[in-house]
Design an enzyme around this catalytic site. Structure first.
Site, PDB file in Angstrom:
ATOM      1  N   GLN A 208       1.438  -4.542   7.478  1.00  0.00           N
ATOM      2  CA  GLN A 208       1.700  -3.488   6.502  1.00  0.00           C
ATOM      3  C   GLN A 208       1.345  -2.116   7.074  1.00  0.00           C
ATOM      4  O   GLN A 208       2.041  -1.126   6.844  1.00  0.00           O
ATOM      5  CB  GLN A 208       0.909  -3.753   5.223  1.00  0.00           C
ATOM      6  CG  GLN A 208       0.895  -2.632   4.212  1.00  0.00           C
ATOM      7  CD  GLN A 208       2.268  -2.310   3.649  1.00  0.00           C
ATOM      8  OE1 GLN A 208       3.156  -3.149   3.667  1.00  0.00           O
ATOM      9  NE2 GLN A 208       2.434  -1.093   3.137  1.00  0.00           N
ATOM     10  N   GLU A 209       0.260  -2.061   7.855  1.00  0.00           N
ATOM     11  CA  GLU A 209      -0.210  -0.785   8.377  1.00  0.00           C
ATOM     12  C   GLU A 209       0.603  -0.303   9.583  1.00  0.00           C
ATOM     13  O   GLU A 209       0.917   0.887   9.694  1.00  0.00           O
ATOM     14  CB  GLU A 209      -1.685  -0.911   8.780  1.00  0.00           C
ATOM     15  CG  GLU A 209      -2.651  -1.175   7.617  1.00  0.00           C
ATOM     16  CD  GLU A 209      -2.932   0.064   6.801  1.00  0.00           C
ATOM     17  OE1 GLU A 209      -1.974   0.744   6.392  1.00  0.00           O
ATOM     18  OE2 GLU A 209      -4.112   0.347   6.558  1.00  0.00           O
TER      19      GLU A 209
END
Length: 511
Positions: free
Chosen positions: A349-350
């Site tokens: 996600q990051e």
């Protein structure tokens, strides 16, 4: 003499089976009986080897008929018929059982002070038969509306709503727009009486509509996978199970729904009024306390969180990049006590698993750490995954451990992820807003509603720490949940959870 002897030998060699039996077995009936038993046994073995007994059918056949419930105090246990399906009931690799039907049934058991025994069957038809034959006290199933009495069941108020949908693989099949487009290609469906009833009604409008049954024992999850793999062209499935499967198989596409939304509820046989009344009382209190919403959110909260492109990219990079990174995530798991798949989901996600990632705001690396956070964690090179991943894992574990003990799993993990993104102070502000709105501030379901309010002046002016982009942590948590569910499906390592936990947390060492 030699010729006659030779002729007798020749005649003996061509003796028929009947003659041999007469000569050797008829005078020894015990041998004849043994031969008959061997032949019959071989036939049974061959029949079962070609068509092994269906596990659900066999379990249903062997289950005892339950005595009538004349007094709740005398009831030794609750017997619940259910079927194995994503979100409903399943068993984890470590032996834990989970699912919305599982949790709700245990809730009723706790309310009555009774242990719960699950009769885990293959499909809805078997579940309905278990109720009709008195082999289960109740079950969750689609409500039949005006046909309830005709079915022989009494239904509680629904806990969820579902709809049958036509599903196909968008890369392999053309998209049908109406049922008439499917007249030349039969639909495939699992054994589900309500589904068939709806299709029978639609056949009056589309006379060419055809369908076929999936083999016994094939569950809806299996059928959806077969559609994705191209073994089945078009199938009918339940909306919630299709939505869960789309995270794992992003090319699964919904053509359209059929029929009306169907309430999912508990069904009781018409004669079990004592248990039915107790279930109504439990469900009313559970709903009013917010417990029902919490259970539904736990299992269906991440449905639809991932877009098709996000899910597809994740599946592709899981094959290409994750094998090189998983040793780092696994080492961080041993250090922090957090499931390595949760850490991998957060990292994707990051940074999309790009250890060279740099954002315009200055965060960088596989875990997208800020310079201040990196200094605080002792990370000298944010682009080095061997530094960034374990530091971020310990940081997330520390945040989780600092949350009040009253916050239980899995909400504890989701709230910790939100605090990882926006900070504990803003999470506490969101909890304050949840309390003011009458929501349970110990649940993620409440905070996903109140965190976005921190961007509005009329709300952030009421709280201690002011403005925050509260929508960002909500998006992060929902996406991480989606990615984690995919990894939990494909990377099915045995997990070691605390007994009371339902979240992606292993036994955590002190930080």
């Amino acid at each position: 003499m030699n010729k006659r002897q030779h002729g007798m030998v020749t005649q003996a060699r061509v003796m028929t089976l009947g003659q041999w039996l007469g000569a050797h077995l008829w005078r020894r009936p015990e041998r004849l009986l043994l031969l008959i038993l061997l032949v019959l046994g071989g036939g049974v073995w061959l029949r079962h080897s070609e068509h092994p007994p269906d596990p659900g059918e066999q379990l249903l056949e062997e289950a005892p008929v339950l005595p009538p419930v004349t007094a709740l105090d005398l009831l030794p246990e609750l017997v619940v018929a259910t079927r194995r399906a994503p979100g409903s009931y399943w068993t984890e690799p470590d032996g834990r059982t989970l699912g919305i039907e599982h949790d709700l049934a245990l809730g009723l058991g706790a309310f009555l002070g009774k242990p719960v025994h699950f009769l885990v069957l293959d499909d809805l038809e078997q579940v309905m038969r278990a109720l009709r034959t008195g082999k289960a006290h109740f079950a969750a199933m689609p409500e039949g509306g005006k046909e309830n009495s005709a079915q022989g069941f009494m239904f509680t108020p629904p806990y969820y709503h579902s709809r049958f949908q036509i599903v196909f693989n968008a890369l392999r099949q053309s998209a049908p727009h109406t049922l008439a487009d499917l007249a030349t290609d039969p639909l495939t469906l699992v054994h589900n009486p309500q589904m068939e009833t709806q299709l029978q009604g639609l056949r009056t409008q589309v006379p060419g509509l055809r369908w076929k049954w999936a083999p016994r024992g094939v569950q809806e999850e299996d059928l959806l996978r077969q559609v994705y793999e191209g073994q089945v062209g078009y199938a009918v499935g339940s909306s919630e199970e299709i939505a869960l499967a789309q995270n794992d198989y992003p090319d699964l596409a919904v053509a359209f729904g059929i029929g009306q939304e169907t309430p999912l509820a508990w069904a009781f046989p018409l004669g079990s009024s004592l248990l039915y009344e107790a279930a109504l009382h439990f469900m009313e209190g559970f709903r009013n306390s917010g417990g029902l919403a919490q259970v539904v959110e736990r299992y269906y909260g991440s449905v639809g969180a991932l877009s098709h492109d996000d899910a597809l990219e994740f599946l592709q990079k899981r094959v290409v990049r994750l094998p090189n990174l998983s040793p780092i995530f696994r080492a961080a798991e041993r250090l922090s006590g957090l499931d390595w798949r949760l850490l991998a989901a957060l990292s994707f996600q990051e940074s999309r698993w790009n250890n060279q990632a740099v954002s315009p705001t200055g965060v960088r690396g596989l875990m997208m750490l800020t310079a201040d956070t990196a200094d605080h964690l002792g990370v000298t090179d944010r682009l080095d995954p061997n530094q960034a991943v374990p530091a971020a894992a310990l940081y997330l574990a520390r945040i989780r451990n600092e949350l009040p003990l009253s916050i239980e799993e899995p909400d504890r993990t989701w709230i910790a992820l939100a605090a990882y993104n926006v900070g504990l102070a803003h999470v506490e502000d969101a909890r304050q807003l949840a309390r003011q709105r009458g929501l349970n501030d110990r649940t993620w379901n409440a905070l996903r509603q109140t965190l976005p309010l921190l961007a509005e002046p009329r709300y952030y002016e009421q709280v201690r720490h002011g403005f925050a982009r509260g929508g960002e942590p909500v998006r992060l948590v929902e996406n991480v949940r989606g990615y984690y569910d995919v990894l939990a499906h494909f990377e099915s390592d045995s997990r070691i959870f605390p007994v009371e936990s339902h979240g992606p947390i292993r036994s955590s060492p002190p930080i």
